[in-house]
Design an enzyme around this catalytic site. Structure first.
Site, PDB file in Angstrom:
ATOM      1  N   ARG A 114       0.851  -1.190   0.000  1.00 39.86           N
ATOM      2  CA  ARG A 114       0.000   0.000   0.000  1.00 39.86           C
ATOM      3  C   ARG A 114       0.887   1.240   0.000  1.00 39.86           C
ATOM      4  O   ARG A 114       1.950   1.260   0.629  1.00 39.86           O
ATOM      5  CB  ARG A 114      -0.914   0.012   1.233  1.00 39.86           C
ATOM      6  CG  ARG A 114      -2.099  -0.967   1.140  1.00 39.86           C
ATOM      7  CD  ARG A 114      -3.098  -0.592   0.048  1.00 39.86           C
ATOM      8  NE  ARG A 114      -4.232  -1.515  -0.080  1.00 39.86           N
ATOM      9  CZ  ARG A 114      -4.298  -2.511  -0.968  1.00 39.86           C
ATOM     10  NH1 ARG A 114      -3.286  -2.738  -1.805  1.00 39.86           N
ATOM     11  NH2 ARG A 114      -5.372  -3.273  -1.039  1.00 39.86           N
ATOM     12  N   HIS A 134      -1.854   0.399  -9.725  1.00 40.36           N
ATOM     13  CA  HIS A 134      -2.531  -0.557  -8.846  1.00 40.36           C
ATOM     14  C   HIS A 134      -3.195  -1.663  -9.674  1.00 40.36           C
ATOM     15  O   HIS A 134      -4.403  -1.928  -9.531  1.00 40.36           O
ATOM     16  CB  HIS A 134      -3.565   0.151  -7.957  1.00 40.36           C
ATOM     17  CG  HIS A 134      -3.888  -0.634  -6.702  1.00 40.36           C
ATOM     18  ND1 HIS A 134      -4.074  -0.058  -5.470  1.00 40.36           N
ATOM     19  CD2 HIS A 134      -4.032  -1.969  -6.492  1.00 40.36           C
ATOM     20  CE1 HIS A 134      -4.338  -0.985  -4.574  1.00 40.36           C
ATOM     21  NE2 HIS A 134      -4.323  -2.163  -5.168  1.00 40.36           N
TER      22      HIS A 134
END
Lengths: 324, 324
Positions: B242, B290
């Site tokens: 993340r 992502h």
């Protein structure tokens, strides 16, 4: 121990040269004034070559045939196209000259380069790295949907040799189906090898076709228009062999029609491929400039491999990577 | 068999929806009018949620806490940050609500994405693909010399869990040294796991640092200025965890100083990272949007994973990927 005259026509960084000089101290090194600029290019013939017992590098094939004292040539590349003729092989056999190559120095790097190509394609790195899409947008969902894990897909390795064997090892944990093709199967390959008559069917089913063919009269234009037309729709093509094994205009058409989804080429014909070449304009054609075999301290590995063979030559033991 | 009300707040392609409808025919599906746009985003709370026995997707955490009939939440992502608070865990435990995630759906694709990053870096794909250098030129020799086989290099995997385990499997044939770090080692990991006090030393020696940390109060800013300053000179940094676990301004400085040779990021803070962000201007910082978990027919795999868990829920068997 016999004092050998070793002709070295290869320029190399200091570290590698120092190792070579140090580890050949019982012998005499003959270094030409204009050594070859790379592991792939041929050096200018030098008068001292006639004195050589051993040659290390890319010596001129004609000079090799006529060097009176020569007993062993260690080629600094994996490819041996410039020596690989029936006539040259005949002369080497007649005169009892050993020819070895540097395949072991390059097979791992080449196989890794091919794997890098396959993963860059599977993970859609070229469009992904160029994109700034937002999570959840249609373009983002499309990019994720076009990505793959390769699991369950079929890889067909054409020109299955040492590099193919290593690539197959690297692919094992990816859970793909792996098939190889080579002219003469030896029965010791680590994947199933198909026969020539099974090739059209294998090409029509493979998701990934990896070309590792060397340059030879039989391999030139191997990937012809009809072979590309017989490939699975949307399959990917990779070339880490030699550029001349591919009909580039047929490849260009296959890429434009969508028959081939993407091509990843480390080798082309010519090299470098001119900026104006049609393949350069295609977003689904990715080209690296013949760097697949390259790796850190490559010259040092090359010298170490030659030295390991020199120890064997001195002891009259079988040489590594012997090709003639 | 008990008839369950299953709330699904996930938009999906027809193929996946049809499978879901077909395989839940004994139950009742509650589908909100505004489902979440992606596997990562939260859907709008819908009145029907109060009727749900089971929720599949990314339901609102507050709504989950107060849904009177709810017994099981199956989250459609690997990350569970929006649910991962002590308070939420307490309520789930008190009310006996199971929480499962979709880790198994994404671990292979994420691990492969990380391997793709590592190989693209090792084989110097970004400069290679942009280059048209000639064999034997100084620029060509430099490009080959900067390439690597990864053999003998050290990979340190931070946040070692299911993805790390899979990445370690993929790395086995590359003959690297692989080390993992996680808060609570379980003793079943497939690589050596270091303790927190060994982390600075491990960071100072690793050639490749792969960050797979989730977002949590303890991991935010984990890769701080001092951690980057303690990393090996010329090492490579990869992030498929993340974005908030990295101090991006410290990373920027480490990339500019050469401390970190290259960064490959699939996650950033925010996402997408604005075009004007300093990291976007660095040639040695490579960013995908992502997409690490993405793969063909992802929604179908997601639905299959949920259905496998539904069969277990119906039979009161232990659920897969249970996180609470």
């Amino acid at each position: 121990m016999e004092r050998l005259r070793i002709y070295v026509d290869l320029s190399m960084p200091d570290e590698a040269r120092h190792l070579l000089i140090q580890e050949t101290s019982g012998h005499e090194l003959l270094m030409p004034m204009s050594p070859a600029k790379s592991v792939l290019s041929v050096g200018k013939p030098d008068a001292s070559f006639a004195q050589a017992d051993v040659a290390f590098g890319q010596p001129d094939a004609e000079a090799v045939r006529h060097a009176p004292r020569l007993r062993w040539v260690h080629v600094s590349s994996s490819g041996i196209t410039r020596y690989d003729t029936l006539e040259f092989r005949r002369v080497m056999a007649e005169r009892g000259i050993f020819v070895t190559n540097s395949a072991s120095v390059y097979e791992n790097a080449c196989a890794l380069h091919a794997l890098g190509f396959m993963l860059a394609q599977a993970r859609q790195l070229p469009p992904g790295l160029a994109s700034q899409v937002s999570n959840g947008s249609p373009a983002w969902n499309a990019l994720r949907e076009q990505s793959s894990t390769l699991e369950g897909e079929t890889a067909l390795i054409i020109g299955f040799g040492a590099i193919g064997r290593r690539l197959a090892e690297l692919l094992v944990p990816l859970r793909m189906r792996i098939i190889g093709f080579r002219r003469h199967a030896r029965g010791t390959e680590n994947v199933p090898i198909i026969a020539a008559e099974q090739l059209p069917s294998a090409l029509s089913k493979a998701d990934h076709v990896i070309n590792i063919l060397p340059d030879s009269p039989e391999t030139r234009g191997f990937f012809s228009r009809s072979r590309f037309e017989g490939m699975k729709h949307g399959s990917c093509f990779y070339n880490i062999g030699r550029g001349v094994t591919v009909d580039q205009s047929a490849l260009d058409q296959a890429l434009r029609s969508g028959r081939i989804a993407a091509a990843w080429l480390d080798v082309t014909d010519p090299e470098p491929l001119p900026s104006s070449h049609p393949l350069r304009a295609l977003p689904n054609c990715h080209i690296t400039p013949h760097t697949a075999g390259g790796h850190r301290r490559e010259a040092l590995t090359l010298v170490r491999h030659f030295l390991a063979n020199l120890r064997r030559f001195e002891a009259s033991e079988p040489l590594l990577d012997r090709v003639m």
